[in-house]
Motif scaffolding. Structure first.
Motif, PDB file in Angstrom:
ATOM      1  N   PHE A 267     -16.324  27.757  11.124  1.00 48.77           N
ATOM      2  CA  PHE A 267     -15.170  27.667  12.015  1.00 48.77           C
ATOM      3  C   PHE A 267     -15.682  27.419  13.423  1.00 48.77           C
ATOM      4  N   TRP A 268     -14.932  26.624  14.181  1.00 48.56           N
ATOM      5  CA  TRP A 268     -15.321  26.414  15.576  1.00 48.56           C
ATOM      6  C   TRP A 268     -14.155  25.902  16.403  1.00 48.56           C
ATOM      7  N   ASN A 269     -14.235  26.189  17.688  1.00 47.09           N
ATOM      8  CA  ASN A 269     -13.400  25.533  18.690  1.00 47.09           C
ATOM      9  C   ASN A 269     -14.287  24.460  19.291  1.00 47.09           C
ATOM     10  N   PHE A 270     -14.009  23.217  18.934  1.00 43.63           N
ATOM     11  CA  PHE A 270     -14.963  22.139  19.220  1.00 43.63           C
ATOM     12  C   PHE A 270     -15.196  21.957  20.708  1.00 43.63           C
ATOM     13  N   ASP A 271     -16.475  21.896  21.048  1.00 41.90           N
ATOM     14  CA  ASP A 271     -16.918  21.607  22.411  1.00 41.90           C
ATOM     15  C   ASP A 271     -18.076  20.629  22.312  1.00 41.90           C
ATOM     16  N   PRO A 272     -17.964  19.439  22.913  1.00 36.48           N
ATOM     17  CA  PRO A 272     -18.991  18.407  22.734  1.00 36.48           C
ATOM     18  C   PRO A 272     -20.372  18.810  23.248  1.00 36.48           C
ATOM     19  N   ILE A 273     -20.428  19.770  24.153  1.00 40.66           N
ATOM     20  CA  ILE A 273     -21.729  20.231  24.650  1.00 40.66           C
ATOM     21  C   ILE A 273     -22.289  21.308  23.731  1.00 40.66           C
ATOM     22  N   LYS A 274     -21.502  22.329  23.484  1.00 36.00           N
ATOM     23  CA  LYS A 274     -21.950  23.419  22.594  1.00 36.00           C
ATOM     24  C   LYS A 274     -22.235  22.897  21.187  1.00 36.00           C
ATOM     25  N   ASP A 275     -21.380  21.994  20.721  1.00 32.75           N
ATOM     26  CA  ASP A 275     -21.494  21.478  19.353  1.00 32.75           C
ATOM     27  C   ASP A 275     -22.052  20.059  19.361  1.00 32.75           C
ATOM     28  N   ASP A 276     -23.169  19.891  20.063  1.00 31.85           N
ATOM     29  CA  ASP A 276     -23.719  18.537  20.216  1.00 31.85           C
ATOM     30  C   ASP A 276     -24.282  17.969  18.915  1.00 31.85           C
ATOM     31  N   TRP A 277     -24.437  18.811  17.899  1.00 31.47           N
ATOM     32  CA  TRP A 277     -24.890  18.310  16.597  1.00 31.47           C
ATOM     33  C   TRP A 277     -23.787  17.521  15.896  1.00 31.47           C
ATOM     34  N   ILE A 278     -22.530  17.717  16.319  1.00 30.71           N
ATOM     35  CA  ILE A 278     -21.420  16.947  15.752  1.00 30.71           C
ATOM     36  C   ILE A 278     -21.315  15.653  16.544  1.00 30.71           C
ATOM     37  N   THR A 279     -22.000  14.638  16.094  1.00 35.65           N
ATOM     38  CA  THR A 279     -22.132  13.389  16.825  1.00 35.65           C
ATOM     39  C   THR A 279     -20.879  12.525  16.695  1.00 35.65           C
TER      40      THR A 279
ATOM     41  N   LYS B 138     -13.159  18.368  16.126  1.00 38.57           N
ATOM     42  CA  LYS B 138     -11.929  19.054  16.513  1.00 38.57           C
ATOM     43  C   LYS B 138     -12.045  20.513  16.082  1.00 38.57           C
ATOM     44  N   ASP B 139     -11.044  21.305  16.405  1.00 35.80           N
ATOM     45  CA  ASP B 139     -11.062  22.728  16.075  1.00 35.80           C
ATOM     46  C   ASP B 139     -10.795  22.953  14.590  1.00 35.80           C
ATOM     47  N   PHE B 140     -11.456  23.969  14.021  1.00 33.20           N
ATOM     48  CA  PHE B 140     -11.204  24.372  12.648  1.00 33.20           C
ATOM     49  C   PHE B 140     -11.124  25.892  12.591  1.00 33.20           C
ATOM     50  N   SER B 141     -10.030  26.396  12.027  1.00 30.59           N
ATOM     51  CA  SER B 141      -9.820  27.837  11.938  1.00 30.59           C
ATOM     52  C   SER B 141      -9.486  28.207  10.489  1.00 30.59           C
TER      53      SER B 141
END
Length: 279
Positions: free
Chosen positions: A8-20, A28-31
Motif C-alpha cells: 500500500f502507498w500514497n504515491f510520491d514520485p520522489i519517495k517512490d522513485d522505483w515506480i518509473t 497512484k495511491d493504493f489502499s
C-alpha cells in the motif's frame, strides 16, 4: 485464504522513485479499500502488508492502515539492521503485534552488503523477538542469499517472488540449481508471487509461469510455499484475479490439504497470524 504479499502507498514520485514512468498503472495511491471487492469475490479473508519504502515511517503508515482495516493481518516492515541501536528499535517495535517480520530491498544491493557482518548480525538479532525475514533478490543474487541464510541458523526466512527468475527469456537452469540448494535449508520458505512482472508483461504464456512453479514445488514441496499476489505491482501485467486464477489452475492437481497449505496454512503459521484455524 490469505494473501501473504501486498503493498500500500500514497504515491510520491520522489519517495517512490522505483515506480518509473513506464509503470503508469501503479503511479497512484493504493489502499486496502481497493482490495475489498476482489478479496470478497475470491473469498480471501486477509493479507500481509509488506514494506515498499525503506524507513521506519513506513511501519507507522502500515500500522495505521492495519488499525483501520481488518484485512491486514500482519505487517513486514523495515528497520536498519546495521544500526548500532538495533536491539532497542526491535524492542520498541515488538510492542506492535501486527509487525511479524522485516525486509530490506536486497535486489538493490551488492554482495558486499548482503554478506556484510553487521547486516548478518542484525538478522541474527531477529530470533530473540520471533521475527521473520523476507528475502527480496534477483535470480543472479541467489548464491549470496544462500550464503546469507546458511550463516544465520534457526532464522525463519521466506524468499519473495521465487527469487525473481528470468521468466521472459526462460533462462532457468542456473536459477533452478540455486533454488534446489536454497530449499535444502529447512528454515527457508517461498512466496509464489510476482512472476508476471518478471515475464513479458503483456505477452507471457502460461507455460512460462508453470515452468517456474514446477521448480519451486519440486524443491520446496507443498508445505513451504505460500500464495502471494504482489498487488498492486501485478497490475503492470494483469488484474489481480488473473494471477489468482493462474495459481489456482496450477494447484488444481494438488490434494485438498496441499491447497490449504498453499493458500492458508503455510503463510498463517510462518507469520504467526492470529484468528486463523489451520485446515
Amino acid at each position: 485464504m490469505i494473501d501473504t504479499h501486498v503493498h500500500f502507498w500514497n504515491f510520491d514520485p520522489i519517495k517512490d522513485d522505483w515506480i518509473t514512468e513506464d509503470m503508469n498503472a501503479i503511479r497512484k495511491d493504493f489502499s486496502p479499500k481497493n482490495l475489498i471487492r476482489t478479496y470478497s469475490e475470491l473469498q480471501i479473508t486477509g493479507c500481509v502488508a509488506v514494506q515498499a519504502n525503506q524507513s521506519e515511517q513506513e511501519n507507522n503508515f502500515l500500522l495505521t492502515l492495519a488499525d483501520q482495516n481488518e484485512i491486514i493481518k500482519g505487517i513486514v516492515g523495515w528497520v536498519d539492521l546495521k544500526h548500532k541501536n538495533l536491539d532497542e528499535r526491535l524492542k520498541y517495535w515488538s510492542s506492535y503485534k501486527k509487525i511479524k517480520g522485516w525486509r530490506h530491498v536486497l535486489q538493490a544491493e551488492n554482495a558486499d552488503f548482503i554478506l556484510n557482518k553487521d547486516f548478518i548480525n542484525g538478522i541474527k538479532s531477529l530470533k530473540k523477538y520471533n521475527y521473520t525475514y523476507d528475502l527480496l533478490c534477483y535470480h543472479d543474487q541467489l548464491p549470496h542469499i544462500i550464503k546469507l541464510v546458511d550463516s544465520v541458523p534457526n532464522q525463519a526466512f521466506v524468499l519473495d517472488h521465487c527469487g525473481k527468475p528470468d521468466v521472459k527469456k526462460q533462462d532457468l537452469k542456473t536459477w533452478a540449481a540455486n533454488i534446489k540448494t536454497l530449499a535444502q535449508n529447512p528454515n527457508v520458505f517461498c512466496k509464489l508471487s510476482a512472476l508476471l512482472v518478471e515475464a513479458d508483461w503483456h505477452n507471457w504464456k502460461e507455460i512460462e509461469i508453470f515452468n517456474c512453479f514446477d521448480v519451486i514445488f519440486e524443491h520446496f514441496g507443498t508445505d513451504r510455499v505460500m500464495y502471494g499476489s504482489d498487488w498492486p505491482v501485478v497490475l503492470l501485467s494483469r488484474p489481480y484475479v488473473d494471477w489468482f486464477n493462474l495459481v489456482n489452475k496450477y494447484a488444481s492437481k494438488f490434494s485438498i490439504q496441499e491447497k490449504n497449505n498453499l493458500f492458508l496454512n503455510t503463510g498463517s503459521k510462518f507469520y504467526n497470524l492470529e484468528n486463523y484455524d489451520l485446515l
